[in-house]
Write a protein that holds these residues in place. Sequence first.
Motif, PDB file in Angstrom:
ATOM      1  N   VAL A 145       8.967 -29.099  21.515  1.00 42.63           N
ATOM      2  CA  VAL A 145       9.740 -29.893  20.561  1.00 42.63           C
ATOM      3  C   VAL A 145      10.870 -29.003  20.041  1.00 42.63           C
ATOM      4  O   VAL A 145      10.636 -28.065  19.278  1.00 42.63           O
ATOM      5  N   GLN A 146      12.086 -29.289  20.487  1.00 48.71           N
ATOM      6  CA  GLN A 146      13.214 -28.414  20.164  1.00 48.71           C
ATOM      7  C   GLN A 146      13.497 -28.352  18.672  1.00 48.71           C
ATOM      8  O   GLN A 146      13.918 -27.323  18.147  1.00 48.71           O
ATOM      9  N   SER A 147      13.237 -29.435  17.957  1.00 51.97           N
ATOM     10  CA  SER A 147      13.536 -29.444  16.528  1.00 51.97           C
ATOM     11  C   SER A 147      12.592 -28.554  15.723  1.00 51.97           C
ATOM     12  O   SER A 147      12.903 -28.185  14.592  1.00 51.97           O
ATOM     13  N   LEU A 148      11.430 -28.202  16.310  1.00 53.01           N
ATOM     14  CA  LEU A 148      10.458 -27.377  15.613  1.00 53.01           C
ATOM     15  C   LEU A 148      10.540 -25.900  15.992  1.00 53.01           C
ATOM     16  O   LEU A 148       9.767 -25.098  15.453  1.00 53.01           O
ATOM     17  N   VAL A 149      11.445 -25.545  16.893  1.00 51.58           N
ATOM     18  CA  VAL A 149      11.546 -24.139  17.296  1.00 51.58           C
ATOM     19  C   VAL A 149      11.993 -23.250  16.134  1.00 51.58           C
ATOM     20  O   VAL A 149      11.400 -22.189  15.895  1.00 51.58           O
ATOM     21  N   PRO A 150      13.043 -23.617  15.365  1.00 52.54           N
ATOM     22  CA  PRO A 150      13.390 -22.760  14.208  1.00 52.54           C
ATOM     23  C   PRO A 150      12.250 -22.641  13.202  1.00 52.54           C
ATOM     24  O   PRO A 150      12.062 -21.567  12.608  1.00 52.54           O
ATOM     25  N   LEU A 151      11.495 -23.721  13.002  1.00 50.34           N
ATOM     26  CA  LEU A 151      10.372 -23.658  12.081  1.00 50.34           C
ATOM     27  C   LEU A 151       9.300 -22.698  12.585  1.00 50.34           C
ATOM     28  O   LEU A 151       8.675 -21.970  11.795  1.00 50.34           O
ATOM     29  N   TYR A 259       9.491 -16.756  21.407  1.00 53.73           N
ATOM     30  CA  TYR A 259       9.420 -15.898  22.587  1.00 53.73           C
ATOM     31  C   TYR A 259       8.958 -14.511  22.175  1.00 53.73           C
ATOM     32  O   TYR A 259       9.602 -13.839  21.356  1.00 53.73           O
ATOM     33  N   VAL A 260       7.821 -14.101  22.731  1.00 56.03           N
ATOM     34  CA  VAL A 260       7.275 -12.757  22.525  1.00 56.03           C
ATOM     35  C   VAL A 260       7.079 -12.156  23.913  1.00 56.03           C
ATOM     36  O   VAL A 260       6.327 -12.706  24.734  1.00 56.03           O
ATOM     37  N   SER A 261       7.755 -11.056  24.186  1.00 52.46           N
ATOM     38  CA  SER A 261       7.743 -10.482  25.536  1.00 52.46           C
ATOM     39  C   SER A 261       6.347 -10.035  25.957  1.00 52.46           C
ATOM     40  O   SER A 261       6.015 -10.069  27.152  1.00 52.46           O
ATOM     41  N   GLU A 294      15.201 -15.463  28.786  1.00 56.37           N
ATOM     42  CA  GLU A 294      14.754 -15.927  27.476  1.00 56.37           C
ATOM     43  C   GLU A 294      14.819 -14.796  26.464  1.00 56.37           C
ATOM     44  O   GLU A 294      14.324 -13.687  26.707  1.00 56.37           O
ATOM     45  N   VAL A 295      15.439 -15.075  25.355  1.00 56.21           N
ATOM     46  CA  VAL A 295      15.572 -14.111  24.261  1.00 56.21           C
ATOM     47  C   VAL A 295      15.142 -14.805  22.982  1.00 56.21           C
ATOM     48  O   VAL A 295      15.198 -16.036  22.874  1.00 56.21           O
ATOM     49  N   PRO A 296      14.692 -14.057  21.982  1.00 57.38           N
ATOM     50  CA  PRO A 296      14.302 -14.686  20.713  1.00 57.38           C
ATOM     51  C   PRO A 296      15.479 -15.393  20.055  1.00 57.38           C
ATOM     52  O   PRO A 296      16.605 -14.900  20.045  1.00 57.38           O
ATOM     53  N   LEU A 297      15.194 -16.576  19.519  1.00 56.04           N
ATOM     54  CA  LEU A 297      16.224 -17.327  18.807  1.00 56.04           C
ATOM     55  C   LEU A 297      16.630 -16.611  17.525  1.00 56.04           C
ATOM     56  O   LEU A 297      17.800 -16.648  17.130  1.00 56.04           O
TER      57      LEU A 297
END
Length: 455
Positions: A145-151, A259-261, A294-297
């Motif tokens: 859910v893209q809208s919940l990624v910042p949360l 994202y956690v490496s 992929e990098v952390p937002l």
Amino acid sequence: MLVSSSVATWTGCGSSSKYPLCTMAFFHSKSRASSIRMEPFTVSFLPGSEFLELSSFHSFQHSNLKLRHSFKSRATSRMLHEPHALVITNEYPQNADFPRNYSRKEKKPFPIPIVELRRAARERLKKRKGQPKGRAPPPKNGLIVQSLVPLAYDVFNARITLINNLKKLLKVVPVHACGWCSELHVGPEGHPFKSCKGKHATLRKGLHLWTNAAVEDVLVPTEAYHLYDPLGKRITHEERFSIPRIPAVMELCIQAGVYVSEYPTKRRRKPIIRIGKREFVDADESDLPDPPPEVPLKPLLTETPISKAVAPANEEEKILLAEETLQAWERMRKGAKKLMQMYRVRVCGYCPEVHVGHSGHKAQNCGAHKHQQRNGQHGWQSAVLDDLIPPRYVWHVPDVEGPPLTRELRNFYGQAPAVVEICVQAGAAVPDHYKSTMRLDIGIPSSVKEAEMVV
């Protein structure tokens, strides 16, 4: 006197003195009225509003009481000389029971009863009958859910901030842990209550053996298996040692888009194709361009070692640190609750095992009551927020610099989560939704003889 949503009659308050003495009659459920004489206070009327504000009244300083009048007239001079009916309302209850401690022999209750779940399932089948089957929304279709990624990033960082700040606060706020059971106490001295249920508790007559507490005692470490593919096959009993276990809140944030490496996760760019109820195949993504790395937002915080945690230098820094810690606690809990509405979290009904995913794992490591009858398998059910982030309740100390808690006055003391109690004793303001269990509006007798006179 306890007051909650009572109806009061305002009489004799039309005096021209600055602080008139008023008598209010409170009507209870048993249709009995008791008139009490209260200390001086002022009543202010807000023009164009239906609310009156109370000031200089000690009992209302720490509560959220509002007085609603039943008249519509705007003539304040006439209003002050005529008796009117007032309704005292409170946004939060004045007194609430503590969370119940379930026995190890009891099964956790379902958040929603089975009867309600079956009724809701029948209603869905009736509405869906004769209609084409729609596509599953994310995250059921394999997408996030893209809208919940910042949360999810905010919850992840709030947890790290909470841990780092607690390491600093524990150096200035005394926190005691029992060496035989899981009970904590925040204050200069451990409480005298005989509530220990650990080993050899009968020999010590239920008294606790207090030692210094650590962060792991305040924040209960709840771990879960890390899933590379949340929609993949369930973890078998033979795989229980080959799959890493990480904090459950961290696993929830990773599945929600963090994202956690160190813990890679499969990210799909197309919805899955359902074959059966439990069978699916991944969509062909060969026509899509290569995904960017992929990098952390947002920048991810890291935990500070306990040796590098620096205690606040003065009282002002301690209060600011306590406020920040309390905000991180509330931000983590509120954010995790929103994530749990979209991403399923399961908990065993017999033990504290938590699993983040659509269905629980198959590891037979449940050691709760009568686990032999279940062959060590967990009884999975939907989890609530307190299962994911269990709050460890402690006794609230009304006055840290005053006398210690008395064993005979136990019923008058309140409780609060350990994190909240630590922040409050460090100088932070008490959140409104914790005041009911902390019993801040309840007067504590000064002696046992005075407590016996309480009706």
